[in-house]
Enzyme design. Structure first.
Site, PDB file in Angstrom:
ATOM      1  N   SER A 144      -1.678 -27.977  11.369  1.00  0.00           N
ATOM      2  CA  SER A 144      -3.089 -28.244  11.037  1.00  0.00           C
ATOM      3  C   SER A 144      -3.633 -27.034  10.297  1.00  0.00           C
ATOM      4  CB  SER A 144      -3.881 -28.522  12.310  1.00  0.00           C
ATOM      5  OG  SER A 144      -3.733 -27.461  13.236  1.00  0.00           O
ATOM      6  N   ALA A 200      -9.433 -27.007   6.619  1.00  0.00           N
ATOM      7  CA  ALA A 200      -9.995 -27.838   5.549  1.00  0.00           C
ATOM      8  C   ALA A 200      -8.891 -28.452   4.680  1.00  0.00           C
ATOM      9  CB  ALA A 200     -10.930 -27.006   4.679  1.00  0.00           C
ATOM     10  N   ASP A 236      -6.503 -30.468  20.007  1.00  0.00           N
ATOM     11  CA  ASP A 236      -6.053 -31.308  21.126  1.00  0.00           C
ATOM     12  C   ASP A 236      -6.197 -32.788  20.772  1.00  0.00           C
ATOM     13  OD1 ASP A 236      -5.706 -28.888  22.492  1.00  0.00           O
ATOM     14  OD2 ASP A 236      -7.767 -28.963  23.250  1.00  0.00           O
TER      15      ASP A 236
END
Lengths: 307, 307
Positions: B210, B213, B242
């Protein structure tokens, strides 16, 4: 026995975060979990100095039990009235600067307030001095401190803010101990000496205003006195006002003259600033600090504030 | 059933402080107290979406009981092994910016760890997917995640940082989900595609990184894919990782193709950012968010990372 009243106590967490970064994720280096709330801090300081004290107030839920357990483990006698709502928590982050987060208090029912009043009258009857400190949780009457002061046979020290302080003056407390912000909020005037005069006119027997680096300015039967440290202490200011109140309560209980009372209280407040944990003082540091406190009469201020 | 493992859970307090002032005393406008820790957040998100889930891990003391009570009140099935040490707390201050304070975890004994392993094997045997999330408290072996991955008959999703992530790869988890910082710390390289390749070489079946942006960059059996929202959501990023892990676990359990799996997971993470409370999502917002996620193959990156 000195009775302290804390109607909105808290489970105080002090987080040591040396390189705290706001707006980011911080690892807490050390956690100090202690029973707190202004009156509880006053009781802990007095107990630490060897005074006989009882901490009373309202406590509920798991946090309330922890406050009582914490006081028991510290050996501080306590008598709290249980509430159905859970007591609040506060978090003090100590890094380069000190940031405090205060949760709101639980709602208190009329029955719970009445139950507290019954126990309070019994305790106040045995007290040499009663110290009323801090905010009022929702449900407690805004004039609660006036009521508690009226019901106390012993002299009362009031340390509150805003409406609870303004309305509390009707109970004619022996001593009121605002800081600069509390004094300005309660009176609407900026000049401390003028604000002090207004609090006395409204019912305070004596007024001790803590003005940070300017020390304390106190209107007493001995006149307008100023007590200040030669240089300000740096550290955790949280709880230093409570240490000041503890010093005033001890001096009142022992019948010390005002100048000595103020010297002890200012030294005790400075001692508290040195501790990373609110409500804790190292009595061993007191002698050195006492020698650094100067107490003098403020004729100029006294005159000006009479105009 | 999807099994989540949280070895260092926390009682999460979210403080809403609209005009927070650091270095001063702040009144908390609203307090949200929830069971937390990364795996607990994953379980709450999955339960909120209607998936069958069990939250396992280690829990101790009053905070541990509150974590279990909190999950019970939310209807999330839980099976925690009790520890003698008390579970930690975290405080998330949500104002103009979001500041998180994470307490350290309690010390775990060898007996407590062995007791957890026994219960874990029974639970993992019934699981379609196992999600291993978050930090390890003191006393738990640093290669705990490798051990738990090896003992799980089901595919494992690993969401950890530093040594627990690096050593966990030896357990050959089906999916590893680092953020940019975790990826760089685990591999020592800055280029995400290169870091992803290193994690795969070290044992990860697939890697979903991840990148804020930039959305997520995922090396999967379908190649190197990027999934991103048309524009970033603003809000509370705590717990969005999560929610991403929860989306990946649900997609794995349902056997969705990777592009759809990533689309759902990215939309779920964006949904979590909109919630002021970590681990909570408003499923009603998902359809609109799903339509804003673009998933494409990253040939360029794939080629470069093969060099």
């Amino acid at each position: 026995m000195i009775l302290t009243v804390t109607l909105n106590p808290a489970l105080d967490d002090t987080y040591e975060v040396p390189d705290v970064r706001f707006g980011e994720v911080n690892r807490v280096a050390a956690v100090h979990r202690r029973p707190g709330g202004k009156g509880v801090n006053v009781a802990r300081v007095l107990h630490g100095l060897g005074h006989e004290v009882t901490a009373a107030g309202l406590a509920g839920g798991v946090a309330g039990r922890r406050i009582e357990e914490g006081l028991a483990s510290l050996g501080v006698p306590a008598s709290f009235t249980r509430t159905s709502g859970e007591s609040r928590r506060t978090v003090t982050v100590v890094g380069a600067e000190v940031t405090v987060f205060n949760e709101p208090g639980p709602a208190v029912t009329g029955e719970e307030w009445a139950a507290f009043l019954g126990g309070y009258e019994r305790l106040a009857g045995d007290a040499a001095v009663v110290v009323l400190s801090g905010s009022l949780p929702p449900g407690v009457p805004p004039d609660a401190y006036a009521e508690l002061a009226r019901r106390a046979p012993a002299p009362v020290i009031l340390d509150a803010d805003g409406e609870p302080l303004r309305l509390g003056l009707a109970g004619r407390p022996a001593v009121v101990k605002p800081n600069a912000g509390e004094l300005a909020r309660a009176t609407g005037v900026r000049d401390p000496a003028a604000g002090i005069r207004l609090l006395r006119d409204a019912g305070a027997g004596a007024v001790v205003a803590s003005l940070g680096a300017d020390g304390v300015l106190a209107w007493t039967p001995d006149g307008l006195l100023r007590a200040a440290l030669d240089r300000p202490e740096t550290g955790n200011p949280t709880g230093s006002g409570d240490a000041l109140a503890a010093g005033l309560a001890a001096g009142l209980a022992e019948g010390l003259p005002w100048p000595e009372r103020l010297r002890n209280a200012v030294a005790l407040a400075a001692c508290s600033v040195r501790s990373p944990v609110a409500g804790e003082v190292d009595a061993g540091e007191l002698p050195a600090l006492l020698s650094r406190v100067a107490v003098r009469t403020e004729e100029g201020h006294a005159a000006r504030s009479h105009e």
